[in-house]
Structures are given as C-alpha cells and as structure tokens.
Scaffold this motif. Structure first.
Motif, short mmCIF file in Angstrom:
data_model
loop_
_atom_site.label_atom_id
_atom_site.label_comp_id
_atom_site.label_asym_id
_atom_site.label_seq_id
_atom_site.Cartn_x
_atom_site.Cartn_y
_atom_site.Cartn_z
N UNK A 129 13.72 2.17 -3.78
CA UNK A 129 12.44 2.11 -3.09
C UNK A 129 11.80 3.49 -3.02
N UNK A 130 10.49 3.49 -2.98
CA UNK A 130 9.74 4.73 -2.86
C UNK A 130 8.62 4.55 -1.85
N UNK A 131 8.49 5.50 -0.92
CA UNK A 131 7.47 5.46 0.12
C UNK A 131 6.30 6.36 -0.25
N UNK A 132 5.11 5.94 0.09
CA UNK A 132 3.98 6.85 0.21
C UNK A 132 3.96 7.29 1.66
N UNK A 133 4.26 8.54 1.91
CA UNK A 133 4.49 8.98 3.29
C UNK A 133 3.17 9.03 4.07
N UNK A 134 2.97 8.00 4.88
CA UNK A 134 1.75 7.82 5.65
C UNK A 134 2.05 8.19 7.10
N UNK A 135 1.45 9.30 7.58
CA UNK A 135 1.76 9.81 8.92
C UNK A 135 0.69 9.37 9.93
N UNK A 155 0.81 -1.22 0.00
CA UNK A 155 0.00 0.00 0.00
C UNK A 155 0.84 1.28 0.00
N UNK A 156 1.87 1.32 0.85
CA UNK A 156 2.62 2.56 1.00
C UNK A 156 4.08 2.43 0.54
N UNK A 157 4.37 1.43 -0.30
CA UNK A 157 5.77 1.12 -0.58
C UNK A 157 5.89 0.46 -1.95
N UNK A 158 6.94 0.85 -2.71
CA UNK A 158 7.21 0.24 -4.01
C UNK A 158 8.72 0.11 -4.16
#
Length: 437
Positions: A181-187, A150-153
């Motif tokens: 790697x690339x994050x979807x920054x989920x806070x 979901x938040x990571x590729x």
C-alpha cells in the motif's frame, strides 16, 4: 492358437480399460458447470461522537454505497477464472473536517464541512484462478488485486492450497497473501503551514481567521517520513465432518504489517499544551503517531449443526491479539430457517469486545512527551453487538430468465450495529446470482 487367443484377450482387456479411463475422464464432473454472475450492492450509514479526524470528539456521520460484480468462468472441467470489480462512494462528515475551514460557515467538529474531503470514491479490481485435480481432492488458487482512492493505492497478491482426504470428510487449506500500500500523506489543514518550508503563523489561513485561546499556535508537528505500508498474512483452516448432522472447522491467521500504520489526517490533542481555536474548532497539537510495525494473530472456530431439514445452527468464535496491546473476542450465531423449497430466513447475532491499544487515550489525555499516541476509538476499549436478519430466495432450476442468464438466487440482509461508545450503524446488503447458459 492358445497364444493367439490369449493375445486377443489381453488386447481386449487393455482396450476396455483404456476406454473406461477415457470415459471416466470425459464425463468427470466439472468444478463449475456454467458461468456464474453475481451482482452485489450494499448501503451503510453510521453516526457517533468520537471522530478520530478531530481528535476523539466530533461527528462520525458517514454514508457509503458499494456495488460489485463477480463473474466466475469455467475455463474447462478443472479450472475456474473469477473477476471481481467493485466501486464504493462515500460521504463523511468526519473526513470533511480534514479541512474544517472550507465550508463557508463557522468550523465545528460536530458539523460537516462541505469541502473536497467530504466525499471520495474507492475502486477495486481482483482476479483469481483456481485449479482442481482430477479426483477433486487437491485445489490450488492464485489471485491478484488492485484498489485505489484519493489518498491511497494498494496492490495485493496471494494464493492457497487445499487438500481433501478421509473420503472428503476432512479439508485442510493453507493460504498466504501480501499487500503493498502507498499513502498520499494528507495532513490536517491547519498543520500544513508548519511543514518544512511552510509559512507557519503567517500563512493565509491564520491571516483570514482569528485564533482564540492560545493565539501563539505552535504545534508539535513534523512531517512523516514513511508513506508505504506492507502487509503479509498466512492462514490455516482445518474442516471436519463429524457426523451427518455436524461439521466444524478450526482457523488460524497471522499478519505482519510494516510501514506507515497511522492515519496522517487524524488529529491528537495534548493535556499539557494550551488550546488554540478557530471558530469552534480546536487546532491540532499533532497527528496520530503509531509504531511502524504490528503483529496480529487470530484463532477461531466454526461449528454447524443440522437440527432438521428446516433449521440449522451456525456458531462462530474467534480470539485475537496483537503486539499493540489489543485482545478481542468475537462470538456469533446464525440460525438459517428454511421456509418451503425456495425461501430461507437468516436471523443472526454477533458480539464483540476488545481491550484498548497501548497507545490509545481519549481527547486531551495524551501528553506531548509520549512517543506514540492516538485518539481513534477503533483502538479503544469497547464492546459491540450486531443484530441481523436476512431472506434468501433460491431456484436451482433457474426458471426465471434474463436474456441468456437464469436467476439462481436473491439475497437480502439487514444488520444493526451498536457500540457502547455511542457509535451506531445500519447495513443493508443485496445480492443476485445468475447462471449463464
């Protein structure tokens, strides 16, 4: 006449040599005789009370189920193509508390929320290609991989080169890999109103929930500027057959990471900031913040000793250190015990200990004046033990058939893991290998 006889003999010898070479190449042993198919599955559960999502306190309960299929295809006598595809589904009481207020019950770090962050799906696809020289003394391989959740590729690439010499008693392998790697920054949910352009304390969360403790909640929070992480690794392995009963290897791995190395949704609580709560859940003072680079190095070795045709000893040791202040030692022993011609038992034990990272401190111990901080107990001082037991069934004649596949082996293993911090885990591994006609 003598010249004619000599010429005939010369041509005959040449033809015989060419035929010998041709036959040798025609009948050389294939690297992989037939297509092999592996079906692998695992089930993992854990529990503890030091969740990083809630700042070093709270439930670490998690379950994960993974299934993988690996297909190895001989392209010819020298080349093998392998495709590895896997999917993993987990539910996590810990990660559910990224938003602890969406479950319809009072928020509590020791209970799971039922929101969207309580589960996720991870998928992975990897392909590799290997080529062996005619004399089987040189092997090179390339691979690529992709994984997502979901938040990571992540994309990965790598290769290796292996040399065998000393009558194949010595083997040297060098390898290199790179991962992007690339994050979807989920806070954490309560910090999102304080992002640039957010509504702060006037956001709907704080209008519909009462803040207790320090009602003037003003977190020391700013959005991360980085969302990528690059990892580069290189390794060296030297294996040696010492005697007919003993074989050993030396291993060296170095890793350089750059970019976002902290986890955006892991909370931190400061000792010098007044506590604010909604229900029984403490609102974050900030998120985990760690340096944007890390260098790791690990040195280890394996030693296998063949006691007799029933028992083998397999020992392993590794020393690890990095520039974040962690050093660790890993030691393990596995004792395969052969029972009859087809069954093997695998009792094992693994011990691990490590020192804490320079940036770790437990719940409400960090100060707001620090530059870097985390309360993730994976970066703490701890020691751990893992006890394992396995059973393997092997049939080299593949007597059992399933369609066009012959059953080669079945492997079942169980491991119990425990840390002195209170974290415990159970791991079940299952694998079946088939060989195609």
């Amino acid at each position: 006449m003598k010249k004619l006889i000599f010429l005939i003999l010369l041509l005959t010898c040449g033809f015989s040599k060419a035929q010998e070479t041709s036959d040798s190449l025609a009948y050389k042993k294939r690297v992989l005789e037939n297509t092999e198919v592996d079906f692998l599955a695992s089930y993992y559960t854990q529990d503890g009370n030091n969740a990083a999502v809630s700042g070093g306190i709270g439930t670490e309960e998690l379950t994960d189920g993974t299934s993988t299929i690996v297909v190895s295809i001989p392209l010819n006598a020298d080349d093998v193509l392998t495709v590895d595809a896997g999917i993993s589904a987990y539910t996590s009481a810990s990660s559910s508390n990224v938003n602890p207020f969406d479950g319809g019950k009072d928020a509590n770090p020791f209970q799971a929320s039922s929101g969207a962050s309580s589960s996720d799906l991870w998928t992975n696809l990897m392909g590799s290609y290997s080529h062996s020289s005619d004399d089987r003394n040189r092997i090179w391989a390339l691979h690529g991989s992709m994984s997502t959740e979901y938040d990571y590729f992540s994309l990965g690439f790598g290769g290796s080169y292996t040399m065998l010499f000393n009558e194949k008693n010595t083997e040297l392998t060098v390898k290199a890999n790179a991962y992007f790697d690339s994050w979807k920054r989920l806070y954490p949910y309560e910090l999102r109103p304080f992002l640039s352009g957010g509504q702060g304390l006037s956001a709907s969360l704080f209008n519909t929930h009462t803040i207790t403790g320090n009602a003037d909640y003003q977190p020391l929070f700013s959005e991360l500027t980085e969302k990528k992480r690059n990892s580069y690794s290189a390794g060296l392995a030297l294996s040696q057959v010492f005697t007919k009963n003993m074989q050993g290897s030396l291993l060296l791995d170095v890793v350089q990471q750059q970019g976002l190395l902290s986890t955006p949704f892991q909370r931190v609580y400061f000792a010098d900031v007044a506590d604010s709560y909604i229900d029984e859940f403490q609102l974050a003072d900030d998120i985990e913040r760690l340096p944007d680079s890390r260098f790791k190095i690990a040195v280890g070795g394996r030693l296998n000793y063949y006691l007799n045709e029933i028992v083998v000893l397999r020992g392993f040791y590794r020393y690890y250190t990095d520039n974040w202040g962690i050093t660790s030692h890993t030691a393990s022993l596995e004792v395969p015990i052969k029972i009859g011609s087809k069954f093997t038992l695998y009792p094992s034990y693994r011990y691990y200990n490590q020192t804490a990272a320079d940036y770790f401190a437990p719940y409400e111990t960090h100060l707001s004046t620090e530059s870097y901080y985390t309360s993730d107990y994976d970066l703490s001082t701890f020691n751990a033990s893992q006890y394992g037991f396995g059973l393997t069934y092997t049939d080299i004649f593949t007597g059992f058939r399933l369609w066009k596949l012959g059953l080669k082996s079945i492997d079942l293993r169980y491991n119990y893991y425990e840390r002195n911090t209170g974290l415990t885990a159970n791991i079940i591994l299952f694998g079946v290998k088939f060989v195609a006609d």
